[in-house]
Design a protein around this motif. Structure first.
Motif, PDB file in Angstrom:
ATOM      1  N   LEU A 106       0.865  -1.177   0.000  1.00  0.00           N
ATOM      2  CA  LEU A 106       0.000   0.000   0.000  1.00  0.00           C
ATOM      3  C   LEU A 106       0.903   1.228   0.000  1.00  0.00           C
ATOM      4  N   ALA A 107       0.800   2.061  -1.022  1.00  0.00           N
ATOM      5  CA  ALA A 107       1.661   3.250  -1.111  1.00  0.00           C
ATOM      6  C   ALA A 107       0.803   4.503  -1.028  1.00  0.00           C
ATOM      7  N   SER A 108       1.010   5.271   0.038  1.00  0.00           N
ATOM      8  CA  SER A 108       0.242   6.500   0.195  1.00  0.00           C
ATOM      9  C   SER A 108       1.109   7.699  -0.183  1.00  0.00           C
ATOM     10  N   PHE A 109       0.610   8.478  -1.120  1.00  0.00           N
ATOM     11  CA  PHE A 109       1.354   9.648  -1.595  1.00  0.00           C
ATOM     12  C   PHE A 109       0.753  10.892  -0.953  1.00  0.00           C
ATOM     13  N   ASP A 110       1.397  11.343   0.120  1.00  0.00           N
ATOM     14  CA  ASP A 110       0.852  12.476   0.870  1.00  0.00           C
ATOM     15  C   ASP A 110       1.760  13.698   0.718  1.00  0.00           C
ATOM     16  N   TYR A 111       1.862  14.159  -0.491  1.00  0.00           N
ATOM     17  CA  TYR A 111       2.643  15.377  -0.743  1.00  0.00           C
ATOM     18  C   TYR A 111       2.142  16.045  -2.016  1.00  0.00           C
ATOM     19  N   ASP A 112       2.644  17.242  -2.243  1.00  0.00           N
ATOM     20  CA  ASP A 112       2.220  18.010  -3.424  1.00  0.00           C
ATOM     21  C   ASP A 112       3.453  18.551  -4.156  1.00  0.00           C
ATOM     22  N   PRO A 113       3.277  19.229  -5.278  1.00  0.00           N
ATOM     23  CA  PRO A 113       4.438  19.637  -6.082  1.00  0.00           C
ATOM     24  C   PRO A 113       5.549  20.402  -5.349  1.00  0.00           C
ATOM     25  N   PRO A 114       5.256  21.297  -4.363  1.00  0.00           N
ATOM     26  CA  PRO A 114       6.392  21.976  -3.727  1.00  0.00           C
ATOM     27  C   PRO A 114       7.424  21.009  -3.125  1.00  0.00           C
ATOM     28  N   TRP A 143      -3.465  13.552   0.394  1.00  0.00           N
ATOM     29  CA  TRP A 143      -3.353  14.910  -0.137  1.00  0.00           C
ATOM     30  C   TRP A 143      -3.934  14.894  -1.554  1.00  0.00           C
ATOM     31  N   PRO A 144      -4.695  15.923  -1.943  1.00  0.00           N
ATOM     32  CA  PRO A 144      -5.352  15.869  -3.259  1.00  0.00           C
ATOM     33  C   PRO A 144      -4.393  15.647  -4.423  1.00  0.00           C
ATOM     34  N   GLN A 145      -3.190  16.181  -4.316  1.00  0.00           N
ATOM     35  CA  GLN A 145      -2.260  16.073  -5.449  1.00  0.00           C
ATOM     36  C   GLN A 145      -1.472  14.764  -5.422  1.00  0.00           C
ATOM     37  N   GLY A 178      -6.805   6.945  -5.841  1.00  0.00           N
ATOM     38  CA  GLY A 178      -7.082   8.379  -5.819  1.00  0.00           C
ATOM     39  C   GLY A 178      -7.011   8.993  -4.430  1.00  0.00           C
ATOM     40  N   PHE A 179      -7.594  10.195  -4.339  1.00  0.00           N
ATOM     41  CA  PHE A 179      -7.558  10.968  -3.095  1.00  0.00           C
ATOM     42  C   PHE A 179      -8.854  10.768  -2.332  1.00  0.00           C
ATOM     43  N   GLN A 180      -8.738  10.739  -1.004  1.00  0.00           N
ATOM     44  CA  GLN A 180      -9.938  10.734  -0.176  1.00  0.00           C
ATOM     45  C   GLN A 180      -9.771  11.783   0.931  1.00  0.00           C
TER      46      GLN A 180
ATOM     47  N   PHE B 100     -10.616   7.299 -19.064  1.00  0.00           N
ATOM     48  CA  PHE B 100      -9.374   7.825 -18.489  1.00  0.00           C
ATOM     49  C   PHE B 100      -9.705   8.863 -17.433  1.00  0.00           C
ATOM     50  N   SER B 101      -8.725   9.151 -16.585  1.00  0.00           N
ATOM     51  CA  SER B 101      -8.940  10.123 -15.517  1.00  0.00           C
ATOM     52  C   SER B 101      -8.616  11.526 -16.022  1.00  0.00           C
ATOM     53  N   PHE B 102      -9.236  12.520 -15.420  1.00  0.00           N
ATOM     54  CA  PHE B 102      -8.979  13.909 -15.853  1.00  0.00           C
ATOM     55  C   PHE B 102      -7.520  14.305 -15.655  1.00  0.00           C
ATOM     56  N   ARG B 103      -6.798  13.542 -14.778  1.00  0.00           N
ATOM     57  CA  ARG B 103      -5.405  13.931 -14.554  1.00  0.00           C
ATOM     58  C   ARG B 103      -4.417  12.968 -15.195  1.00  0.00           C
ATOM     59  N   ASP B 104      -4.875  12.160 -16.112  1.00  0.00           N
ATOM     60  CA  ASP B 104      -3.966  11.245 -16.810  1.00  0.00           C
ATOM     61  C   ASP B 104      -2.991  12.023 -17.694  1.00  0.00           C
ATOM     62  N   PRO B 105      -1.792  11.453 -17.919  1.00  0.00           N
ATOM     63  CA  PRO B 105      -0.869  12.116 -18.844  1.00  0.00           C
ATOM     64  C   PRO B 105      -1.512  12.307 -20.210  1.00  0.00           C
ATOM     65  N   GLY B 106      -1.310  13.484 -20.759  1.00  0.00           N
ATOM     66  CA  GLY B 106      -1.884  13.770 -22.077  1.00  0.00           C
ATOM     67  C   GLY B 106      -3.129  14.630 -22.017  1.00  0.00           C
ATOM     68  N   THR B 107      -3.735  14.748 -20.833  1.00  0.00           N
ATOM     69  CA  THR B 107      -4.915  15.605 -20.728  1.00  0.00           C
ATOM     70  C   THR B 107      -4.480  17.060 -20.523  1.00  0.00           C
ATOM     71  N   ALA B 108      -5.397  17.978 -20.805  1.00  0.00           N
ATOM     72  CA  ALA B 108      -5.082  19.409 -20.634  1.00  0.00           C
ATOM     73  C   ALA B 108      -4.834  19.712 -19.154  1.00  0.00           C
ATOM     74  N   PHE B 109      -5.594  19.037 -18.301  1.00  0.00           N
ATOM     75  CA  PHE B 109      -5.425  19.250 -16.860  1.00  0.00           C
ATOM     76  C   PHE B 109      -4.014  18.860 -16.434  1.00  0.00           C
ATOM     77  N   ASP B 110      -3.534  17.708 -16.936  1.00  0.00           N
ATOM     78  CA  ASP B 110      -2.192  17.234 -16.587  1.00  0.00           C
ATOM     79  C   ASP B 110      -1.135  18.205 -17.113  1.00  0.00           C
ATOM     80  N   TRP B 111      -1.393  18.753 -18.313  1.00  0.00           N
ATOM     81  CA  TRP B 111      -0.439  19.702 -18.889  1.00  0.00           C
ATOM     82  C   TRP B 111      -0.306  20.938 -17.966  1.00  0.00           C
ATOM     83  N   LEU B 112      -1.460  21.434 -17.520  1.00  0.00           N
ATOM     84  CA  LEU B 112      -1.441  22.596 -16.615  1.00  0.00           C
ATOM     85  C   LEU B 112      -0.755  22.231 -15.292  1.00  0.00           C
TER      86      LEU B 112
END
Lengths: 332, 224
Positions: A106-114, A143-145, A178-180, B100-112
């Motif tokens: 189980l891999a939980s990704f709890d971080y964002d781009p920064p 985390w949502p991201q 996904g995110f919850q 596909f998901s809105f955040r999959d690679p290749g989508t406009a959302f992913d590009w942004l």
């Protein structure tokens, strides 16, 4: 002043654009050029030291240039630095090595781009290792991201090793739930039922229709867990709920800022058991993990840059303090 | 009723979570599951509430032309773009075959996400390095014993956590090299300090939680 700043910014952008379009790729300094650059940097620091010692502090913009140069130039250098493996990283690697093929992680990704510059390289190394050893990964994020960062890590792993893309199948070898929302309550609920928190995956596929999740109802059905965390909710919450309450075997990858807060969980408790199996702390942790997997990648490259930046900061601290004590002595 | 109801909810939820921790059996675990579900739902609404509140504040700023209204306008435009593209890609993905998901690679959302959001947020975070360096030169001074100890710890950890520390102290026996010093500071001094902080926080949390459950602490509903 504003016009001058704009001109300088424009020149910097032009310089980097020129480097991007006209430099040979991959751009790499020879060993002698690298040594010459280090020598010039050292000379510049000596100049700063003399200037500061005489009571003339340099401006903050000059400090910024020093840090910028210390961060950017090492990207083009190739210096094999000796990297010692810390026990915390070794423990993570050993625990992964002990997992038989087809084990569920189980891999939980709890971080964002920064925090991605620090955590993404270790996430990519982890994904590569897991896919190469036929370990099955259940991805989620508090985390949502987080889930998107996981997707990026998978894509990067596929680019670095194209064979993996052929042999791994979504839903069978990995799944992204996904995110919850709900912070630590999500972990608490997952102790009873994963499905209650993630009724479908990222593609809206119902939980029960995903082959990888067959026979996975809660923490007792996963063999190992990995948490990549940059804050709260993160590793501390996973330890306090999933480990302490549901005995989930957990290892973590943290930012260097957060790692010191996680160290107490690495010690053996009264029952002789560690709460956290191991820790990949910051860029160094990622680079050590890459070294153990014998696949040096981004973390190893970035570590040289970080080394130079750390040295630059330490030199600035020393110079500043020498000047401070001199001034203090002068006043006396 | 506006005061009593939140107090009653806090009391019931607090007591049930407390009992369910020690007796994880029906009916307490079922109640715990309910409350956890509710929390997840409330948290999801809170995200929307936060986003809408940000929009409200930004719109007011733009309409009344308050200071930094241009920044507020930028927030609104960015928000609208990302929400519209996200929903559009989500709708497209759900009706595609295979989906596909809105955040999959290749989508406009992913590009942004990759080219705008990730790069900008990483840049903001990276600026810290420059400010830390500037502060290290101008402000980090060994003015007293505590500051000196902090500086020494920073010195060993900063150099010991990167390979260059071992290069500098490579002539010393392995046990005295910089990485070993850093490791000792992290494992012994840092862990001891962190444990003390954690225990302190835990005790504070226990007392505050008890005060909330018993209705003595009412500041969260606007009381004294």
């Amino acid at each position: 002043m504003r016009a001058r700043e704009l001109i300088v910014s424009g020149l910097i952008i032009l310089f980097f654009l020129a480097c991007y379009f006209f430099s040979p790729k991959p751009m790499e300094f020879s060993r002698s050029t690298s040594v010459l650059i280090i020598f010039l940097l050292a000379a510049a620091f000596v100049y700063v030291f003399i200037r500061t010692f005489r009571g003339r502090f340099i401006g903050r913009r000059v400090v910024f240039i020093f840090v910028g140069v210390a961060l950017v130039l090492p990207f083009f250098m190739k210096f094999p630095l000796p990297l010692q493996i810390s026990p915390e990283v070794q423990s993570v690697y050993d625990a992964l090595e002990k997992l038989p093929p087809h084990s569920k992680i189980l891999a939980s990704f709890d971080y964002d781009p920064p925090s991605a510059p620090e955590l993404q390289p270790m996430a990519v190394a982890f994904m590569k290792y897991a896919f190469e050893h036929d370990l099955k990964i259940i991805i989620m994020g508090l985390w949502p991201q987080g889930p998107q960062q996981a997707d990026q890590a998978i894509q990067a792993a596929f680019i670095e090793n194209p064979d993996l893309k052929q042999k791994t199948k979504y839903g069978v070898d990995y799944v992204n739930l996904g995110f919850q929302s709900g912070y630590e309550f999500v972990i608490l609920q997952m102790g009873q039922s994963f499905k209650s928190m993630f009724p479908a995956d990222l593609y809206n596929t119902p939980y029960d229709s995903i082959p990888l999740l067959k026979n996975v109802s809660n923490f007792s059905n996963v063999d190992f867990s990995m948490n990549f965390s940059a804050g709260k909710p993160g590793t501390a919450e996973w330890v306090q709920i999933a480990v302490d309450r549901f005995q989930l075997p957990l290892a973590a990858g943290n930012t260097a800022v957060q790692a010191p807060m996680i160290y107490p969980y690495l010690k053996k408790g009264s029952k002789g058991k560690k709460q956290l199996i191991g820790l990949l702390g910051g860029m160094a942790g990622g680079a050590e993990f890459e070294k153990l997997t014998k696949k040096p990648a981004k973390a190893t490259t970035y570590l040289l840059s970080q080394s130079f930046a750390h040295v630059a900061v330490v030199i600035f601290i020393i110079i500043g303090n020498v000047a401070f004590f001199r001034e203090k002595k002068g006043k006396k | 009723m506006r005061r009593e109801l939140p107090l009653a909810i806090a009391f019931i939820a607090g007591v049930i979570f407390f009992i369910a921790y020690f007796i994880p059996h029906p009916p307490f675990n079922r109640f715990e599951n309910w409350f956890s579900d509710w929390f997840a739902i409330v948290a999801a609404f809170a995200i929307w509430l936060g986003a809408l509140n940000l929009m409200k504040i930004s719109f007011i700023k733009v309409i009344r032309k308050k200071s930094d209204w241009l920044h507020a306008l930028l927030i609104i435009i960015s928000f609208v773009i990302i929400v519209v593209i996200g929903f559009y890609e989500g709708y497209r993905g759900l009706h595609a075959n295979p989906p596909f998901s809105f955040r999959d690679p290749g989508t406009a959302f992913d590009w942004l996400y990759v080219n705008v959001y990730s790069t900008l947020s990483a840049t903001m975070f990276a600026l810290l390095a420059f400010f830390v360096a500037s502060a290290s030169y101008r402000a980090f001074r060994a003015r007293n014993l505590e500051a000196t100890l902090l500086l020494l710890a920073a010195f060993f950890v900063m150099l010991g956590r990167v390979p260059i520390g071992d290069v500098i102290t490579g002539w010393l026996p392995r046990a005295y090299q910089m990485s070993q010093w850093a490791s000792w500071i992290m494992n012994v001094l840092n862990t001891a300090g962190q444990r003390a902080i954690m225990i302190g926080i835990a005790l504070g949390l226990v007392s505050t939680s008890l005060r909330i459950i018993l209705g003595l602490e009412r500041s969260y509903i606007g009381g004294d």
